[in-house]
Design a protein around this motif. Structure first.
Motif, PDB file in Angstrom:
ATOM      1  N   UNK A 108       1.117  -1.345  -0.399  1.00 48.46           N
ATOM      2  CA  UNK A 108      -0.207  -0.138   0.195  1.00 48.46           C
ATOM      3  C   UNK A 108       1.278   0.844  -0.508  1.00 48.46           C
ATOM      4  N   UNK A 109       0.750   2.543  -0.952  1.00 48.87           N
ATOM      5  CA  UNK A 109       2.094   3.342  -0.923  1.00 48.87           C
ATOM      6  C   UNK A 109       1.297   4.042  -0.425  1.00 48.87           C
ATOM      7  N   UNK A 110       2.094   4.877   0.003  1.00 49.84           N
ATOM      8  CA  UNK A 110       1.718   5.829   0.694  1.00 49.84           C
ATOM      9  C   UNK A 110       0.694   6.614   0.852  1.00 49.84           C
ATOM     10  N   UNK A 111      -0.545   6.814   1.516  1.00 50.42           N
ATOM     11  CA  UNK A 111      -1.949   7.512   1.428  1.00 50.42           C
ATOM     12  C   UNK A 111      -1.819   8.264   1.925  1.00 50.42           C
ATOM     13  N   UNK A 112      -3.530   8.633   2.859  1.00 48.75           N
ATOM     14  CA  UNK A 112      -4.063   9.383   3.977  1.00 48.75           C
ATOM     15  C   UNK A 112      -4.001   8.159   5.117  1.00 48.75           C
ATOM     16  N   UNK A 113      -3.568   8.640   6.162  1.00 48.32           N
ATOM     17  CA  UNK A 113      -2.958   7.279   7.282  1.00 48.32           C
ATOM     18  C   UNK A 113      -2.542   6.713   7.099  1.00 48.32           C
ATOM     19  N   UNK A 114      -1.931   6.526   5.835  1.00 50.18           N
ATOM     20  CA  UNK A 114      -0.817   5.235   5.625  1.00 50.18           C
ATOM     21  C   UNK A 114       0.645   6.206   5.065  1.00 50.18           C
ATOM     22  N   UNK A 115       1.268   6.706   6.587  1.00 50.24           N
ATOM     23  CA  UNK A 115       2.732   7.640   6.121  1.00 50.24           C
ATOM     24  C   UNK A 115       3.821   7.706   5.021  1.00 50.24           C
ATOM     25  N   UNK A 116       4.123   6.382   5.098  1.00 46.58           N
ATOM     26  CA  UNK A 116       4.997   5.617   4.590  1.00 46.58           C
ATOM     27  C   UNK A 116       4.319   4.066   4.476  1.00 46.58           C
ATOM     28  N   UNK A 117       4.677   3.511   2.779  1.00 47.82           N
ATOM     29  CA  UNK A 117       4.490   2.768   2.419  1.00 47.82           C
ATOM     30  C   UNK A 117       4.557   1.676   3.418  1.00 47.82           C
ATOM     31  N   UNK A 118       3.640   0.361   2.821  1.00 43.80           N
ATOM     32  CA  UNK A 118       3.374  -0.750   3.914  1.00 43.80           C
ATOM     33  C   UNK A 118       2.887  -2.176   3.456  1.00 43.80           C
ATOM     34  N   UNK A 119       3.044  -2.989   4.164  1.00 41.61           N
ATOM     35  CA  UNK A 119       1.970  -4.574   2.890  1.00 41.61           C
ATOM     36  C   UNK A 119       0.902  -4.601   3.972  1.00 41.61           C
ATOM     37  N   UNK A 120       0.088  -4.910   3.331  1.00 41.65           N
ATOM     38  CA  UNK A 120      -1.476  -4.668   3.517  1.00 41.65           C
ATOM     39  C   UNK A 120      -1.811  -6.530   3.708  1.00 41.65           C
ATOM     40  N   UNK A 121      -2.024  -7.110   4.135  1.00 42.07           N
ATOM     41  CA  UNK A 121      -2.302  -8.777   4.270  1.00 42.07           C
ATOM     42  C   UNK A 121      -3.753  -9.111   4.462  1.00 42.07           C
ATOM     43  N   UNK A 122      -4.322  -9.847   3.356  1.00 45.06           N
ATOM     44  CA  UNK A 122      -5.871 -10.056   3.318  1.00 45.06           C
ATOM     45  C   UNK A 122      -5.969 -11.462   3.374  1.00 45.06           C
ATOM     46  N   UNK A 123      -6.966 -12.343   4.501  1.00 47.24           N
ATOM     47  CA  UNK A 123      -6.923 -13.412   4.831  1.00 47.24           C
ATOM     48  C   UNK A 123      -8.087 -14.127   4.497  1.00 47.24           C
ATOM     49  N   UNK A 124      -8.299 -15.096   3.828  1.00 47.72           N
ATOM     50  CA  UNK A 124      -9.341 -15.059   3.577  1.00 47.72           C
ATOM     51  C   UNK A 124      -9.101 -16.681   2.984  1.00 47.72           C
TER      52      UNK A 124
END
Ligand SMILES: [Zn+2]
Length: 459
Positions: A108-124
């Motif tokens: 997830x690139x830098x965005x509103x409420x995401x100050x630095x790029x981070x990994x996002x994980x959905x589990x399904x």
């Protein structure tokens, strides 16, 4: 005429009368109930829901940004995701590997409420349908497993999130545990997403992936704050079901058409909400317990993960408790002036969560058992007339015992009239299309219905 002939005559008359009544019945008269669905609902365990919620809270915080915590940290979202995956794998093991447990990890690139790029994980987990054609139909149940406290971007202090949205996450897990003990022709996806509190980022990634891969998602049941917070004013017999009226992804041309035909109350998401409402009336999840439709995309000026699916053109609704307690949401746990703040398990009514889970077991099982909706429903408008002629293409999955035309007056919220039309794919009714809204659905031999689809005018 002999007495026996009179009796026989009366019998024939009675059968005819009963048949006529059966052919034109009120749409809200329940269809046949499925004993298998009733049995599945009984397997939902409030105690197991409680244990799973306490487990989620034990990670301290499940803040999306806590993915940055060091690997040896006691809690955090990475460990919570690993536990959810393990739990789903356990259910799969119990059903001989019937679930495909997966993760979707994206940057997830830098965005509103995401100050630095981070990994996002959905589990399904995917419970693949048993019928090759029906398996292409996908029904999704979702909840977000991330949490937050009073500070939007704080990821180290406690953010228990027992209700928001531990309650939704455990509902997804419990429906997976119960329904994986059965087989269905269509596919069910049990989804828990991250990034909701920062801006619906996880569900956006998932919905985009589904769209890009051409997934045929028929319905999304999003659960967010279904804990039935135990404060005064709560009504534990009701769960709200929010749905959009005008589709979020409608083009200006489509909006013009919706306005012209008065179709602003008949989006695919609205028809899904009506479906939930009918199933809630047919299968009892608890004494007097029922879904209450709210004709609005979400609570006033607020949002949730179902909107990410709406944006991609999928039918999606949101389940939320009747009355929220804002002292128990997005709050750092503390006591101030004698008021206890924090989203803690002790405020959650697990009996209530169990009723919500039972309702959704019934909705998921009905949708995944039944036929696909009829295709290309049309209202034939070649000539001006006061009768109405409808036509549609056969349900692509087959398994249809009969089609049913439903209608309601334009001011009614739910379908109030219906007519069975056998396996014909046309119908002519002595009802003016100018005065009512029409829809059509497919029903199988066991009484499972498809979602209603509304016809488009055809000249
Ligand atoms: Zn939430």
């Amino acid at each position: 005429m002999s007495a026996s002939k009179i009796v026989a005559g009366i019998a024939v008359w009675m059968i005819t009368a009963v048949t006529l009544v059966a052919q034109q019945q009120h749409a809200n008269v329940p269809h046949k109930s499925d004993a298998r669905i009733v049995a599945a609902m009984q397997k939902v365990s409030a105690e197991r829901l409680r244990k799973n919620d306490e487990k989620l809270v034990s990670f301290g915080t499940r803040h999306t940004l806590s993915v940055q915590l060091p690997a040896d940290a006691a809690g955090g979202i990475t460990k919570a995701a690993a536990w959810i995956k393990e739990e789903l794998e356990g259910y799969s093991k119990a059903c001989g590997g019937c679930l495909e447990v997966k993760t979707q990890t994206e940057l997830q690139e830098k965005a509103n409420r995401i100050p630095e790029p981070i990994q996002l994980t959905n589990v399904y987990a995917v419970q693949r349908g048993t019928d090759p054609e029906s398996a292409k139909r996908i029904i999704v149940i979702s909840g977000h497993y991330d949490s937050r406290n009073s500070e939007t971007n704080d990821y180290s202090k406690p953010a228990p999130g027992a209700n928001d949205d531990g309650s939704g996450t455990i509902t997804v897990l419990e429906t997976a545990r119960v329904l994986s003990q059965y087989k269905f022709p269509a596919t069910i996806v049990y989804l828990t997403v991250a990034g909701e509190e920062q801006g619906l980022y996880g569900s956006k990634q998932f919905a985009k992936m589904a769209k890009a891969n051409g997934w045929n998602i028929d319905a999304v049941l999003n659960n967010d704050i279904v804990g039935g917070d135990k404060s005064p004013g709560q009504d534990a017999t009701k769960v709200r079901v929010f749905s959009e009226g005008v589709p979020s992804n409608a083009t200006p041309e489509q909006v013009r058409k919706i306005r012209g035909l008065g179709e602003e109350n008949d989006s695919a998401s609205r028809e899904l909400a009506r479906y939930v409402n009918e199933i809630g009336g047919q299968y009892s999840a608890g004494p007097r317990f029922r879904p209450v439709m709210v004709f609005r995309p979400d609570r006033y000026l607020r949002g949730g993960d179902h909107l990410s699916f709406n944006e991609e053109g999928f039918a999606a609704v949101r389940f939320t408790e009747w009355q929220e307690n804002f002292n128990h949401q997005h709050q750092t746990p503390r006591t101030e002036n004698g008021i206890e703040y924090g989203d803690l398990p002790k405020f959650v009514d697990f009996g209530y969560v169990a009723r919500v889970a039972k309702l959704e077991v019934a909705v998921l099982a009905s949708l995944a058992s039944g036929p696909a909706a009829p295709a290309r429903p049309r209202l034939l408008t070649k000539s001006l007339e006061n009768d109405s002629q409808l036509a549609w293409d056969a349900s692509p999955t087959g398994q249809v015992a009969y089609y049913e035309v439903v209608w309601r007056s334009t001011t009614e919220p739910t379908w109030t009239q219906s007519k069975r039309v056998g396996t014909e794919t046309t119908a002519k009714l002595p009802v003016s299309k100018d005065n009512v809204v029409f829809g059509v659905r497919a029903v199988d031999a066991k009484g499972h219905r498809s979602i209603v689809v509304t016809p488009v005018p055809e000249r």
